[in-house]
Write a protein that holds these residues in place. Structure first.
Motif, PDB file in Angstrom:
ATOM      1  N   THR A 261       0.836  -1.194   0.000  1.00  0.00           N
ATOM      2  CA  THR A 261       0.000   0.000   0.000  1.00  0.00           C
ATOM      3  C   THR A 261       0.875   1.249   0.000  1.00  0.00           C
ATOM      4  O   THR A 261       1.855   1.346   0.747  1.00  0.00           O
ATOM      5  CB  THR A 261      -0.917   0.021   1.232  1.00  0.00           C
ATOM      6  N   ASP A 263       0.871   5.647   0.096  1.00  0.00           N
ATOM      7  CA  ASP A 263       0.119   6.840   0.482  1.00  0.00           C
ATOM      8  C   ASP A 263       1.128   7.958   0.706  1.00  0.00           C
ATOM      9  O   ASP A 263       1.643   8.125   1.794  1.00  0.00           O
ATOM     10  CB  ASP A 263      -0.705   6.586   1.755  1.00  0.00           C
ATOM     11  N   TRP A 267       3.199   3.263   2.739  1.00  0.00           N
ATOM     12  CA  TRP A 267       2.313   3.334   3.909  1.00  0.00           C
ATOM     13  C   TRP A 267       2.827   2.419   5.005  1.00  0.00           C
ATOM     14  O   TRP A 267       3.175   1.264   4.771  1.00  0.00           O
ATOM     15  CB  TRP A 267       0.904   2.904   3.508  1.00  0.00           C
ATOM     16  N   THR A 274       4.463  -2.178   7.096  1.00  0.00           N
ATOM     17  CA  THR A 274       3.715  -1.894   5.883  1.00  0.00           C
ATOM     18  C   THR A 274       2.443  -2.743   5.878  1.00  0.00           C
ATOM     19  O   THR A 274       2.094  -3.377   6.880  1.00  0.00           O
ATOM     20  CB  THR A 274       4.557  -2.222   4.639  1.00  0.00           C
ATOM     21  N   SER A 275       1.769  -2.791   4.748  1.00  0.00           N
ATOM     22  CA  SER A 275       0.560  -3.609   4.618  1.00  0.00           C
ATOM     23  C   SER A 275       0.865  -5.102   4.615  1.00  0.00           C
ATOM     24  O   SER A 275      -0.046  -5.928   4.645  1.00  0.00           O
ATOM     25  CB  SER A 275      -0.205  -3.227   3.347  1.00  0.00           C
ATOM     26  N   THR A 286       8.811   6.827   3.605  1.00  0.00           N
ATOM     27  CA  THR A 286       7.721   6.295   4.430  1.00  0.00           C
ATOM     28  C   THR A 286       6.722   7.359   4.847  1.00  0.00           C
ATOM     29  O   THR A 286       7.092   8.448   5.263  1.00  0.00           O
ATOM     30  CB  THR A 286       8.315   5.669   5.713  1.00  0.00           C
ATOM     31  N   SER A 287       5.435   7.024   4.771  1.00  0.00           N
ATOM     32  CA  SER A 287       4.405   7.863   5.388  1.00  0.00           C
ATOM     33  C   SER A 287       3.824   7.098   6.577  1.00  0.00           C
ATOM     34  O   SER A 287       3.656   5.882   6.524  1.00  0.00           O
ATOM     35  CB  SER A 287       3.306   8.227   4.391  1.00  0.00           C
ATOM     36  N   ARG A 294      -1.546  11.764   8.571  1.00  0.00           N
ATOM     37  CA  ARG A 294      -0.375  11.046   8.085  1.00  0.00           C
ATOM     38  C   ARG A 294       0.615  12.051   7.524  1.00  0.00           C
ATOM     39  O   ARG A 294       0.228  13.041   6.900  1.00  0.00           O
ATOM     40  CB  ARG A 294      -0.755  10.028   6.990  1.00  0.00           C
ATOM     41  N   ARG A 296       4.884  12.445   5.834  1.00  0.00           N
ATOM     42  CA  ARG A 296       6.158  11.865   5.390  1.00  0.00           C
ATOM     43  C   ARG A 296       7.208  12.930   5.649  1.00  0.00           C
ATOM     44  O   ARG A 296       7.090  14.051   5.158  1.00  0.00           O
ATOM     45  CB  ARG A 296       6.118  11.489   3.908  1.00  0.00           C
TER      46      ARG A 296
END
Length: 417
Positions: A261, A263, A267, A274-275, A286-287, A294, A296
């Motif tokens: 994912t 974003d 994400w 992560t996902s 990275t966010s 959110r 970054r």
């Protein structure tokens, strides 16, 4: 601690180097591999546009740790070997003909320098960016006193490059598409300070330029060597070469190919995962959650702190322990001429700025939302920076009347509840 098959870290920058070191400090004794696309030992990036470009720091000075450190810590370094694929089902990464298995994978892939599109002259020869050692090695021969350099972008990188070029005797023009330098990150008061600083050192600063169309030395103007630019405000400029400093784009290609994912970067949850539960991320790419939203962050401070947090959570995960949320404490810095610019906090949402004259050329700008202190910009004022940083991290504010009173020692703010 029981050994695992492998922890693999992709990206040998500040975040990746910090993470592998922290894993060993925390007692992780399994296989540990750090993979970098560049052929250099992990190094610092901030000095690239400052001391390294100026010539006051060499490659050894940039390097974070010598080879002996990685040998002693039993960390396998694979440099100059970009990862080309991640197989999440089989938990492997591919680089060239080599396949490496992992139990936990960390993506610390950083970001890439943003470029101008071809229709704006982005494919011309004579364009340079500042992101890695190879970029500086390519740019450095162009830095010759008397040459005309056009710098596109009024953020930290553009301003730092302008300072170095001016100090080395070049004819420098800085072009900013928006209405002022540092518009995305600072108040008009801070923009005013740095505009005046650069003009005082002979830099031509053009703000509100609108579009920037680079032109080449051919009849079509879209090929060959760059020789100038036409701005949206109607100005035409000459240039021997151009430095592009218009920001950073997170390096997410591997993550995207792997189906993770995205974003505004890769994400992650509040723990750095992560996902995919076996894949983590840290640093500029990275966010992550921050104060109900959110963000970054592109900073060394975040790269280091987030990498340490992810290392802690990997070890906790291996031991079946509870994970710890990462709480960012943003801070940044920039060196321009003889000015040390330090920033604490994030000024997003501020509604007014308080200015403190620290004497002897020191000045600081304090950002407030109502009565809440959000951030501090400190120019040659290390005390204001440290006090502001501690207040913000403690969730405290400061009476603006105290801030603006030069007779009051800021240390009194740290003694109050």
């Amino acid at each position: 601690m029981s050994k695992t098959k492998s922890v693999v870290v992709v990206g040998a920058g500040q975040a990746g180097a910090t993470l592998v070191q922290r894993l060993r400090e925390l007692g992780y004794d399994g296989a540990l591999t750090l993979i970098g696309a560049e052929p250099y030992l992990p190094y610092q990036r901030p000095p690239l546009s400052k001391a390294y470009l100026l010539g006051s720091m060499d490659l050894e000075g940039l390097t974070l740790r010598p080879q002996s450190f990685y040998d002693d810590q039993n960390i396998q370094l694979l440099l100059g070997k970009p990862v080309t694929a991640i197989d999440r089902d089989n938990q492997t990464v591919t680089l060239g003909d080599e396949i490496i298995a992992y139990d936990h994978l960390v993506l610390a892939t950083g970001g890439d320098a943003a470029s101008l599109p071809a229709e704006q002259g982005g494919a011309l020869e004579g364009l340079y960016s500042i992101r890695g050692i190879a970029d500086i090695n390519r740019l450095e021969p162009q830095i010759i006193a008397g040459r005309k350099v056009l710098i596109v972008g009024g953020g930290y990188i553009g301003l730092e490059a302008a300072a170095v070029c001016a100090k080395r005797g070049l004819d420098v023009t800085l072009v900013v598409a928006s209405e002022r330098v540092l518009r995305r990150v600072a108040a008009p008061e801070t923009s005013d300070y740095f505009r005046a600083l650069h003009k005082g050192h002979g830099v031509r600063v053009i703000e509100g330029a609108g579009s920037v169309a680079l032109i080449g030395d051919t009849e079509e103007g879209r090929s060959g060597q760059v020789c100038g630019a036409t701005l949206g405000n109607g100005l035409s400029l000459e240039a021997d070469f151009v430095i592009i400093g218009i920001g950073l784009t997170p390096s997410v290609t591997l993550a995207e190919m792997a189906g993770l994912t995205l974003d505004n970067g890769i994400w992650t949850d509040e723990h750095g995962r992560t996902s995919d539960a076996h894949v983590w991320a840290a640093g500029d790419c990275t966010s992550f959650p921050y104060r109900g939203g959110r963000i970054r962050l592109e900073s060394v401070g975040n790269a280091i702190d987030q990498a340490k947090a992810v290392a802690t959570n990997i070890v906790a995960s291996l031991n079946g322990e509870e994970l710890t949320p990462y709480i960012a404490k943003p801070w940044f810095w920039s060196d321009q001429y003889d000015v040390k610019f330090q920033i604490a906090g994030l000024n997003t949402g501020y509604d007014h700025v308080v200015i403190r004259d620290g004497g002897d050329g020191a000045v600081s700008h304090w950002y407030y939302r109502g009565d809440e202190l959000l951030a501090v910009d400190a120019m040659n004022d290390g005390r204001a920076y440290m006090v502001g940083k501690r207040l913000i991290e403690a969730g405290k504010s400061a009476d603006p009347a105290i801030i603006t009173d030069p007779s009051v020692d800021l240390k009194v703010l740290m003694k109050r509840g």
